[in-house]
Design an enzyme around this catalytic site. Structure first.
Site, mmCIF file in Angstrom:
data_model
loop_
_atom_site.group_PDB
_atom_site.id
_atom_site.type_symbol
_atom_site.label_atom_id
_atom_site.label_comp_id
_atom_site.label_asym_id
_atom_site.label_seq_id
_atom_site.Cartn_x
_atom_site.Cartn_y
_atom_site.Cartn_z
ATOM 1 N N ASP A 70 0.520 -1.033 0.005
ATOM 2 C CA ASP A 70 0.652 0.054 -0.153
ATOM 3 C C ASP A 70 0.901 0.995 0.537
ATOM 4 O OD1 ASP A 70 -2.570 -1.451 2.162
ATOM 5 O OD2 ASP A 70 -2.618 -0.507 -0.424
ATOM 6 N N ILE A 73 1.543 2.366 -3.518
ATOM 7 C CA ILE A 73 -0.358 2.119 -4.433
ATOM 8 C C ILE A 73 -0.274 4.097 -3.953
ATOM 9 C CG2 ILE A 73 -2.232 1.229 -5.012
ATOM 10 C CD1 ILE A 73 -1.004 -1.380 -4.181
ATOM 11 N N GLU A 109 -7.176 0.766 1.151
ATOM 12 C CA GLU A 109 -6.159 2.193 1.659
ATOM 13 C C GLU A 109 -7.360 3.588 0.102
ATOM 14 O OE1 GLU A 109 -3.081 0.502 4.661
ATOM 15 O OE2 GLU A 109 -1.759 2.361 3.083
ATOM 16 N N ASP A 111 -5.988 7.015 -1.038
ATOM 17 C CA ASP A 111 -5.375 8.166 -0.606
ATOM 18 C C ASP A 111 -5.763 8.997 -1.031
ATOM 19 O OD1 ASP A 111 -2.790 5.164 -1.814
ATOM 20 O OD2 ASP A 111 -2.930 6.453 0.407
ATOM 21 N N HIS A 155 -15.259 8.693 -17.558
ATOM 22 C CA HIS A 155 -15.357 8.995 -19.273
ATOM 23 C C HIS A 155 -14.964 9.937 -19.478
ATOM 24 C CE1 HIS A 155 -19.289 7.351 -18.679
ATOM 25 N NE2 HIS A 155 -19.288 7.956 -17.307
ATOM 26 N N CYS A 197 -13.953 5.562 -23.431
ATOM 27 C CA CYS A 197 -14.566 5.488 -24.527
ATOM 28 C C CYS A 197 -13.398 6.208 -25.281
ATOM 29 C CB CYS A 197 -15.766 6.041 -24.602
ATOM 30 S SG CYS A 197 -17.091 5.897 -23.982
ATOM 31 N N SER A 223 -15.738 2.674 -25.655
ATOM 32 C CA SER A 223 -15.608 1.203 -24.640
ATOM 33 C C SER A 223 -16.867 0.964 -23.302
ATOM 34 C CB SER A 223 -14.588 1.682 -23.444
ATOM 35 O OG SER A 223 -13.100 1.255 -24.236
ATOM 36 N N SER A 225 -19.828 -1.709 -21.270
ATOM 37 C CA SER A 225 -19.549 -1.758 -19.641
ATOM 38 C C SER A 225 -19.804 -3.010 -20.311
ATOM 39 C CB SER A 225 -20.848 -1.258 -19.071
ATOM 40 O OG SER A 225 -22.002 -1.117 -19.882
#
Lengths: 390, 602
Positions: A70, A73, A109, A111, A155, A197, A223, A225
């Site tokens: 973590d 990241i 976690e 951030d 998006h 997309c 793209s 779903s």
């Protein structure tokens, strides 16, 4: 005759396996990174964009499972789906329908959360230009030997990605941010994945070296779903990330799968859109880049019982003491923050002189010899010998 | 030189205008009517689609289980209603509390200006009962409303039962992000008006409201009613939502009571669409709310009424399915983040899956308004050009362009005074009327109105006594110019707010305005003018409306219906603030009287 063939086969096998070990060892030291970072960003808010948060969290899960801690990241989620009032299962975010997999878990976690996910904060994280009060968990403390994975979802359109329904980041800005990172030596290699997309437009403008990019759709394509959950009432994941997650589920920290397999994730038959990738700025061949180079953490420990011949001995660079200049065989980068020099105020190396003690000793010897000769001359003239003869 | 500043070109244009004025007007009128009729033709309409992103494509699996129990509750409600002889307030409060809602009651009383014969009420006293289901985790900032009216007799019991059943089911769920208010109002619109007056501002802002009318255990179709007060319509997304769920659950859905047809290219298919659209136009033009939802629209709350209809079809839908449909709709509305505003607010629907937006239907009205403007231009030109010489050959240039204000002002003032009389007298002098004539209260009011209206027809013969100057050629032209422009502005403003009312008035009044002069033959023109006056338009509309609903009536019944329509209009105005009656009485009728004056100008 048979024994001969058997013996030759056996020896070939030994040779091959030893060569394999050699390759193994060579590969062991081939990639130039020493640590891994991941920046995972979900840019959309509102309940009907549940799938973007689920996308980001599933990549987070995979990256954690493969070894990145973590502390390495930076997770940015623009909205809180788990605690949204409309969530019929509070404190969960599911990626598979029928609630098979809860990617939120109890050790996530985050951030940057909610309204902190802005274009400005994202660029500051990438370039490191954060105010001094920013805590460590919110910083990307990468160096020139870090491999960074950057995952964006939300998006998007042709050349931009929408943040939070109020602002956008353009592909030019992103390319410039990566160039800043390159010039400040903030990465060794960078893998950029985007699931929006027209995602391929976001990596069109990259120009810094050592960047590899993947996108879920080409310019002009949307793209799509994946599957809705009928109890929650939203789409849970996007197709590209869903198949990416399935692909990553088969990767373990020691697997040798390389990038060419990653490029094949989610073909048009499954994704409806055409995923794209870009490798021209990357210096290594994608076939030799392991998935774990980016998705996992560096593990330089592997136990083997075989002996390895280091056929290329490591050459020591010797400093010749004769002439005053040091021979420099390799170029290295200038130390950006020469802390040691500032602290210790070490003086520069001058030309070599004989040590001080030696000069002192020499002079003492000269004086001694001089006085001794003086004493000897005095005894030779008429001074008594130091002892009587009886 | 520019087109209008070059005198030669200008003269050419003006002569073109004056020569072709009448033909252009006729062409425009025909074009306007044809455009309007063409709106119902399916290739010219658009398919409805969900505009709001938050109410997106995913559907939830509805799980409402207790249809039977809802019916049982409805029967209990009916029994208590009969016992109490009105609204069983105590039983309702107890039942709602048992379901875990925060219950409130509100008493109200209203005195109507005169007795309402349709609903047989004069002094109305009632109680509204409403329970609020608080969102379990959300702050109390937004709300949705589900209401069912409590009516006399055997109507709407199942609606109340279903409402209480849904309340119980909704209470057990944790995914509500908005408060839900379950309202049972007494005396339908009067109760609703009382509730809205008190509750705007309380319980968070209301984002959507649905009113339920269900009078049978099983239904064959569900009807959607959209028209509200003053012809206001809810956001089209609400209709789209209803249609989407009807398709998903498989219930037959209608609008204006008419089912959709697929054969748009046949004559009967087209006439079906036209009928549906004309019904909507008639209902919108009347300006009255056609369901309890109609009063919400004023407060920017999107609302619609859903009626369950039981007719002679084979396939019946049970209460469970209706409950699921409502559950699905409310879950979708739950996902809303802001008020419905993405879709159209002004539209016409020739069927439930097709609509015509304001951009497409306004040109029909525009073509009619152009006629008035052309006529005004023509009059202006006539007024500005010199008269064809007086008797002794001297051209009186000064008198040419002095609009004789007095001669114009007098008819204006007198017409408007008549309008004011038409507005005030019926209600205020009903007592006097009752003393002198053996009629009921309602009839007294209505007949007074008609009497004042007819009295206005006698005015022109009397006004001239007050006009000092002589009625010149030029005098009536000025009056007509003023009247035509006044009518254009009036109809334009009306059409913007209530397109149907504006269009229907334009259809009848524009020909009046266009052709009337003192020189046309008096008797036939007078007859035509009376036929095209607002009152007769209303009479014809009543008969036309009945025809459209396929319930044609005889002339006697039609006349009685006409009288009740007038009384309803006056009542709507005093109770709910409907603007149709004041508009007609204070503005349209005086305007028509001006043209009547012009006809009898001497």
């Amino acid at each position: 005759m048979k024994i001969l063939t058997l013996w030759s086969l056996f020896s070939t096998y030994l040779l091959a396996s030893s060569l394999n070990i050699e390759n193994h060892a060579a590969q062991f030291f081939s990639s130039g990174h020493t640590n891994n970072w991941a920046v995972l960003v979900c840019t959309s808010r509102f309940w009907f964009n549940y799938r973007h948060v689920a996308n980001t969290l599933s990549v987070y899960r995979s990256v954690k499972r493969l070894g990145i801690p973590d502390s390495h990241i930076v997770l940015m989620l623009a909205d809180d789906m788990a605690c949204n009032h409309r969530n019929p299962k509070p404190a969960t975010v599911f990626s598979h329908k029928n609630m098979e997999l809860n990617v939120y878990g109890d050790d996530v976690e985050v951030d940057y959360r909610g309204y902190e996910v802005t274009v400005e904060n994202f660029l500051r994280v990438l370039t490191g230009r954060l105010p001094p009060s920013t805590p460590r968990s919110k910083r990307l403390l990468s160096d020139d030997r870090s491999n960074i994975l950057i995952y964006l979802t939300g998006h998007g359109g042709n050349g931009f990605l929408k943040f939070q329904d109020s602002e956008e980041i353009s592909n030019v800005e992103l390319a410039d941010a990566f160039e800043q990172m390159w010039q400040k030596r903030r990465y060794n290699e960078l893998l950029f994945i985007i699931d929006t997309c027209q995602g391929a437009s976001m990596y069109e403008r990259f120009y810094s070296p050592n960047l590899m990019a993947l996108a879920s759709s080409q310019v002009g394509e949307d793209s799509l779903s994946h599957q809705p959950d009928l109890a929650i009432g939203v789409h849970l994941m996007d197709r590209y990330t869903f198949y990416l997650l399935e692909f990553l589920e088969d990767i373990h920290p020691a697997s040798k799968t390389n990038m060419n397999d990653l490029f094949k994730v989610c073909p048009k038959s499954q994704c409806v859109s055409t995923p794209g990738h870009r490798t021209d700025l990357f210096l290594r061949d994608p076939g030799s880049v392991l998935i774990t180079d980016f998705f996992g953490s560096v593990r330089k420990v592997e136990i083997t019982m075989e002996t390895i011949n280091l056929t290329d001995p490591i050459e020591q660079v010797e400093q010749s003491p004769v002439n005053g200049e040091l021979q420099k065989e390799r170029n290295s980068y200038v130390d950006q923050l020469p802390v040691s020099e500032i602290i210790h105020q070490k003086p520069k190396q001058r030309d070599w002189h004989p040590p001080d003690g030696f000069i002192l000793g020499l002079w003492t010897l000269i004086l001694l010899v001089f006085f001794k000769t003086l004493a000897f001359q005095e005894t030779a003239v008429g001074s008594k010998p130091p002892y009587r003869v009886q | 030189m520019g087109l209008l500043s070059d005198p030669n070109r200008r003269r050419a244009l003006i002569s073109l205008l004056t020569r072709l004025n009448a033909p252009i007007c006729v062409v425009c009128y025909m074009a306007g009517v044809v455009w309007f009729m063409g709106l119902a033709f399916e290739p010219f309409t658009l398919r409805t689609y969900m505009s709001e992103n938050a109410m997106g494509s995913t559907m939830v699996e509805e799980r409402f289980p207790s249809g039977e129990r809802a019916l049982a509750t409805g029967r209990e409600f009916a029994a208590h209603k009969k016992k109490v002889g009105g609204m069983p307030v105590d039983w309702l409060v107890k039942t709602m509390q048992a379901r875990g809602l925060e219950v409130f009651t509100q008493t109200f009383s209203r005195t109507l200006p005169f007795p309402d014969e349709n609903k047989e009420r004069y002094m109305v006293k009632g109680t509204n009962v409403y329970g609020i289901l608080r969102a379990p985790r959300a702050p109390r900032t937004e709300a949705l409303v589900l209401s069912a009216p409590c009516t006399q007799g055997d109507h709407n019991n199942q609606a109340v039962g279903l409402l209480l059943g849904l309340a119980q089911y909704f209470r057990n769920q944790i995914y509500w992000a908005k408060d839900i208010i379950f309202l049972i109002n007494e005396h339908d619109l009067i109760g609703m008006q009382a509730w809205l007056e008190v509750n705007m501002g309380r319980g968070g802002s209301i984002q959507a409201a649905l009113s339920l009318e269900l009078s049978s255990d099983v239904i064959t179709s569900m009807d959607l009613v959209l028209e509200g007060l003053n012809g206001q319509l809810p956001n089209l997304d609400l209709a789209n939502l209803f249609y989407a769920f009807c398709q998903k659950i498989g219930v037959l859905c209608t609008i204006q009571g008419k089912l959709q047809r697929n054969d748009w290219d046949s004559v009967s298919g087209y006439s079906h669409s036209v009928q549906t659209m004309m019904l909507m136009v008639m209902k919108q033009a009347s300006g009255r709310p056609w369901g309890d939802h109609g009063l919400f629209l004023r407060y920017h709350i999107e609302a619609a009424t859903i009626k369950g209809i039981n007719s002679f079809r084979q396939y019946k839908t049970d209460t469970n399915t209706i409950g699921r449909l409502l559950e699905g709709m409310y879950r979708k509305l739950n996902n809303l983040l802001e008020r419905l505003h993405q879709s159209y607010f002004f539209y016409l629907m020739p069927s439930l899956s097709h609509f015509v937006s304001i951009g497409y239907y306004m040109p029909a009205f525009g073509l009619l308004a152009v006629i008035l403007l052309l006529r005004a231009l023509d009059l202006w030109v006539q007024l500005a050009s010199p008269p064809p010489g007086t008797e002794d050959g001297v051209v009186d240039t000064e008198q040419m362009w002095s609009p004789d204000v007095l001669s114009v002002l007098t008819p204006l003032v007198i017409s408007h005074l008549t309008g004011v009389a038409l507005y005030y007298l019926p209600i205020h002098f009903q007592k006097m009327a009752l003393e002198h004539f053996p009629v009921s209260d309602t009839e007294a009011v209505v007949l007074t109105a008609i009497a004042v209206y007819t009295a206005g027809l006698a005015l022109p013969h009397n006004t001239h006594r007050f006009v000092s100057g002589e009625g010149t050629e030029h005098g009536w032209r000025v009056l007509k110019l003023v009247a035509v422009l006044y009518l254009a502005v009036l109809l334009g403003c009306t059409a913007l707010i209530n397109f149907s009312l504006g269009f229907i008035l334009a259809l009848t009044l524009v020909p009046v305005a266009a052709f009337v002069t003192p020189h046309v033959p008096k008797v036939p023109s007078a007859f035509v003018l009376v036929i095209l006056s607002p009152a007769c338009t209303l009479l014809f509309s009543v008969f036309f409306f009945q025809e459209l609903q396929e319930v044609p009536i005889s002339f006697q019944d039609g006349w009685v219906l006409y009288l009740s329509v007038i009384s309803q209009g006056i009542l709507d105005h005093s109770l709910y603030g409907s603007l149709v009656y004041p508009l007609i009485a204070l503005l349209v009728y005086p305007c028509w009287l001006l043209f009547w004056n012009i006809l009898f100008w001497e």
